[in-house]
Scaffold this active site. Structure first.
Site, PDB file in Angstrom:
ATOM      1  N   SER A 126      47.517  33.832  41.536  1.00  0.00           N
ATOM      2  CA  SER A 126      48.484  33.589  40.473  1.00  0.00           C
ATOM      3  C   SER A 126      49.750  34.337  40.851  1.00  0.00           C
ATOM      4  CB  SER A 126      47.949  34.112  39.132  1.00  0.00           C
ATOM      5  OG  SER A 126      48.978  34.202  38.159  1.00  0.00           O
ATOM      6  N   TYR A 139      44.592  41.362  33.831  1.00  0.00           N
ATOM      7  CA  TYR A 139      44.626  40.117  34.601  1.00  0.00           C
ATOM      8  C   TYR A 139      45.410  40.311  35.901  1.00  0.00           C
ATOM      9  CZ  TYR A 139      45.589  35.222  35.752  1.00  0.00           C
ATOM     10  OH  TYR A 139      45.700  34.012  36.394  1.00  0.00           O
TER      11      TYR A 139
END
Length: 241
Positions: A126, A139
């Site tokens: 990501s 995250y």
């Protein structure tokens, strides 16, 4: 050729599995066997690979019959947002277990099969793995760790190709959940389509044998400028091979 794609029941993982099915037999990784069977029925050559990857005993059993693997795509993951002050140890533990430890263990179990095929490991990361923002500490930390894992694996396994793919926001159920956690509107017109991320993955998997594409960043072209410029795929590598 054989490919295993985790998180293949929906979203980016499903799109990658569908794109690879034109050239590979695909193992569709996930926990929902019914959903995987339905998706497999629509592909040229695919079958479910059912396992809870955070259960390492189950993972070992699931991979026991795989002796040669050309492509391993890690697409499964979780995202829970929150300020550091509000993020419990359990959230940190679950995030790391799913996004990093399960990836490392599945890869470790499949290394003999990957070595036999001089295979390719693709980690769907990501842009949070490149630039951490407030309220995404756990995250982002897991994605930075995933980046480190890819770098270490690449250095330790010279016969394998290892690629990290860093998508921006993608139009998926996970993104819908993230936007809800952020308290912001869901704007799919400004996000990447899962098929666009899948196309980037296929491009690195099908690269010529002399090319080792190590990192790919894919961001959406804003809606206001679409039609005037293509989606940019930025590739970075070095001379380590």
């Amino acid at each position: 050729m054989l490919a295993l794609v985790t998180g293949a029941s929906r979203g980016v993982g499903a799109a990658i599995a569908g794109a690879l099915a034109d050239t590979h037999e695909v193992l569709l990784g996930g926990r929902d066997e019914a959903a995987l069977r339905t998706r497999a029925a629509g592909l040229r050559a695919a079958r479910p690979f059912v396992a809870d990857l955070t259960d390492h005993t189950a993972t070992a059993a699931a991979v026991s019959g795989i002796d040669r693997l050309d492509v391993l795509v890690h697409s499964a993951g979780v995202a829970t947002l929150g300020a550091v002050a509000d993020t419990s140890a359990e959230v940190w533990r679950t995030t790391m277990e799913t996004n990093v430890i399960a990836v490392a263990e599945l890869t470790r179990r499949l290394l003999p099969a990957l070595r036999a095929a001089r295979g390719h490991v693709v980690l769907v990361n990501s842009t949070a793995g490149l630039d951490a923002h407030p309220r995404c500490g756990a995250y982002a930390a897991s994605k930075f760790a995933l980046r480190a894992f890819a770098d270490a694996l690449r250095g330790e396994e010279p016969t394998l190709r290892v690629t990290s793919v860093y998508p921006g926001r993608v139009d998926t159920d996970m993104q819908r959940s993230i936007r809800a956690q952020e308290g912001l509107d869901y704007e799919p017109e400004n996000y990447l389509r899962p098929e666009s991320v899948a196309a980037a993955v296929v491009s690195v998997v099908t690269a010529t044998p002399d090319a080792h594409v190590q990192d790919v960043v894919v961001r959406a072209v804003p809606q206001r400028v679409r039609g005037t410029a293509p989606v940019r795929v930025v590739r970075h590598g070095d001379a380590r091979g």
